[in-house]
Each structure stands twice: as C-alpha cells, then as structure tokens.
Motif scaffolding. Structure first.
Motif, PDB file in Angstrom:
ATOM      1  N   THR A  58      43.824  44.965  59.671  1.00 38.51           N
ATOM      2  CA  THR A  58      42.913  45.884  59.316  1.00 38.51           C
ATOM      3  C   THR A  58      41.376  45.562  59.730  1.00 38.51           C
ATOM      4  N   ARG A  59      41.060  44.377  59.248  1.00 42.67           N
ATOM      5  CA  ARG A  59      39.778  43.824  59.254  1.00 42.67           C
ATOM      6  C   ARG A  59      39.322  42.792  60.846  1.00 42.67           C
ATOM      7  N   LEU A  60      40.243  42.366  61.145  1.00 40.59           N
ATOM      8  CA  LEU A  60      39.944  41.460  62.210  1.00 40.59           C
ATOM      9  C   LEU A  60      40.469  41.919  63.655  1.00 40.59           C
ATOM     10  N   ASP A  61      41.713  42.002  63.752  1.00 41.60           N
ATOM     11  CA  ASP A  61      42.495  42.197  65.021  1.00 41.60           C
ATOM     12  C   ASP A  61      43.758  43.257  64.772  1.00 41.60           C
ATOM     13  N   GLY A  62      43.523  44.262  65.190  1.00 41.92           N
ATOM     14  CA  GLY A  62      44.699  45.398  64.785  1.00 41.92           C
ATOM     15  C   GLY A  62      45.853  44.949  65.543  1.00 41.92           C
ATOM     16  N   ALA A  63      45.843  44.158  66.607  1.00 44.35           N
ATOM     17  CA  ALA A  63      47.061  43.797  67.518  1.00 44.35           C
ATOM     18  C   ALA A  63      47.375  42.391  67.097  1.00 44.35           C
ATOM     19  N   PHE A  64      46.817  41.780  66.103  1.00 45.29           N
ATOM     20  CA  PHE A  64      47.281  40.163  65.968  1.00 45.29           C
ATOM     21  C   PHE A  64      48.827  40.032  65.734  1.00 45.29           C
ATOM     22  N   HIS A  65      49.197  39.235  66.690  1.00 44.70           N
ATOM     23  CA  HIS A  65      50.750  38.644  66.462  1.00 44.70           C
ATOM     24  C   HIS A  65      50.542  37.299  66.799  1.00 44.70           C
ATOM     25  N   PRO A  66      50.629  36.212  65.945  1.00 42.86           N
ATOM     26  CA  PRO A  66      50.384  34.800  66.143  1.00 42.86           C
ATOM     27  C   PRO A  66      51.440  34.329  66.949  1.00 42.86           C
ATOM     28  N   GLU A  67      51.185  33.599  67.992  1.00 44.41           N
ATOM     29  CA  GLU A  67      52.285  32.797  68.605  1.00 44.41           C
ATOM     30  C   GLU A  67      52.713  31.427  67.840  1.00 44.41           C
ATOM     31  N   ARG A  68      51.682  30.874  67.317  1.00 41.39           N
ATOM     32  CA  ARG A  68      52.033  29.594  66.623  1.00 41.39           C
ATOM     33  C   ARG A  68      51.364  29.651  65.363  1.00 41.39           C
ATOM     34  N   THR A  69      51.869  29.344  64.249  1.00 46.74           N
ATOM     35  CA  THR A  69      51.577  29.609  62.929  1.00 46.74           C
ATOM     36  C   THR A  69      51.720  28.088  62.220  1.00 46.74           C
ATOM     37  N   LEU A  70      50.910  27.707  61.515  1.00 54.07           N
ATOM     38  CA  LEU A  70      50.911  26.485  60.555  1.00 54.07           C
ATOM     39  C   LEU A  70      51.131  27.103  59.166  1.00 54.07           C
ATOM     40  N   SER A  87      55.878  35.373  63.713  1.00 58.01           N
ATOM     41  CA  SER A  87      55.269  34.624  64.503  1.00 58.01           C
ATOM     42  C   SER A  87      56.367  33.806  65.607  1.00 58.01           C
ATOM     43  N   GLN A  88      56.043  33.297  66.872  1.00 55.17           N
ATOM     44  CA  GLN A  88      56.917  32.676  67.749  1.00 55.17           C
ATOM     45  C   GLN A  88      57.287  31.539  67.251  1.00 55.17           C
ATOM     46  N   SER A  89      56.399  30.758  66.486  1.00 57.91           N
ATOM     47  CA  SER A  89      57.088  29.659  65.851  1.00 57.91           C
ATOM     48  C   SER A  89      56.048  29.300  64.673  1.00 57.91           C
ATOM     49  N   VAL A  90      56.701  28.442  63.686  1.00 58.43           N
ATOM     50  CA  VAL A  90      55.965  28.014  62.440  1.00 58.43           C
ATOM     51  C   VAL A  90      56.153  26.460  62.404  1.00 58.43           C
TER      52      VAL A  90
END
Length: 162
Positions: A58-70, A87-90
């Motif tokens: 809503t506030r930063l990037d409407g299409a946000f889909h992280p590839e890699r998350t920590l 996420s693709q990987s965590v």
C-alpha cells in the motif's frame, strides 16, 4: 532485558518451552499446548505477515514480491513459514540451535521446502548474500542496545538496492 549473553538464555528457553518463549501467553506453554492453540499460534504469524505485506504494497510498492527474505530471530518459524509462502526463499536466523531445530521441524510438517536455517551470531557471519526483505519482530528488545545497534546496521547492509 536479558543478561549479557542472551543467546544462552534463549537456548534454555528454546529447549524447555519454545512456543511460550516466542509468545508469552499461557496457551503456548509446552504442557498446555493443544492442537488448537498451536494452530492459533501459527495463524498469528500469518496475520502478522499479511499486515506487513499489506503495508509494503500500500505504501511502498504495490507489486512487491521478494525473491529472497531474511527472518532475523525466527524462533520456531511462526513468521518464517508465511514469509516462505510469499518469497522464493527465506533464510531463518536465530541465536538458538534448539529454535532452529523447531523451525526445521515446523517447516517439514507443513511441507515448506524453501527455508534455510542459519545460527546467528553478532557478526551475522553465517548469513550469505543479499535480501529483498529483512524481517524481525519482537526480537530486538531482547538484545543489549550496543549489540542491537550493530546487528541492525549489519542487517541493513544486507538489503538489496530498491
């Protein structure tokens, strides 16, 4: 606030009462943990992640889909598992081996295969690569301020541009 070596305390908590150590609600004590309470516990992680992603989109990037998350301070995987669905990987990091074993067990029980667990230290020396999203929730209040400041700087350095 925990003593100077919080990882020793977390290891003891993780070995004796890991779910209560994550969320201090009597329902999550090991000797009272029912299937229904466990389902509520993990559902609370799903709700949290949903709110985090709603805020980001809503506030930063409407299409946000992280590839890699920590997921820093992953505990038993309460938040790691729903992050893995988005996420693709965590990479799940915790200062406690026992917590990481429980995270792996919980991922396996739910068929989650895109999570790597990493034992954390003050230098994040075993964390490799960069990330689109770094998540930490109800963790830093347990870390002495000087160490927490240093860890936060190191985590921010692991973020990819944009």
């Amino acid at each position: 606030m925990l003593a100077a070596r919080p990882e020793k305390h977390w290891e003891r908590f993780a070995q004796t009462d890991p779910y209560f150590a994550v969320l201090t609600d009597p329902r999550y004590h090991r000797n009272q943990l029912t299937d229904a309470a466990l389902q509520e516990f993990f559902h609370s992680g799903e709700v949290h992640v949903s709110r985090v992603f709603e805020t980001i989109r809503t506030r930063l990037d409407g299409a946000f889909h992280p590839e890699r998350t920590l997921d820093f301070g992953c505990g038993v995987g309460r938040v790691t598992i729903p992050l893995a669905a988005l996420s693709q990987s965590v990479v799940a990091v915790d200062a406690s081996d026992a917590m990481l074993r429980e995270t792996r067990r919980n991922c396996e029980a739910r068929g989650v295969t895109n999570v790597e667990t990493v034992l954390g230290d003050g230098a994040l020396s075993k964390v490799a690569g960069s990330f689109d999203l770094i998540h930490s929730y109800i963790v830093f209040q347990h870390i002495p301020r000087r160490e927490g400041d240093s860890l936060l700087r190191k985590l921010i350095a692991l973020l990819r541009e944009n």
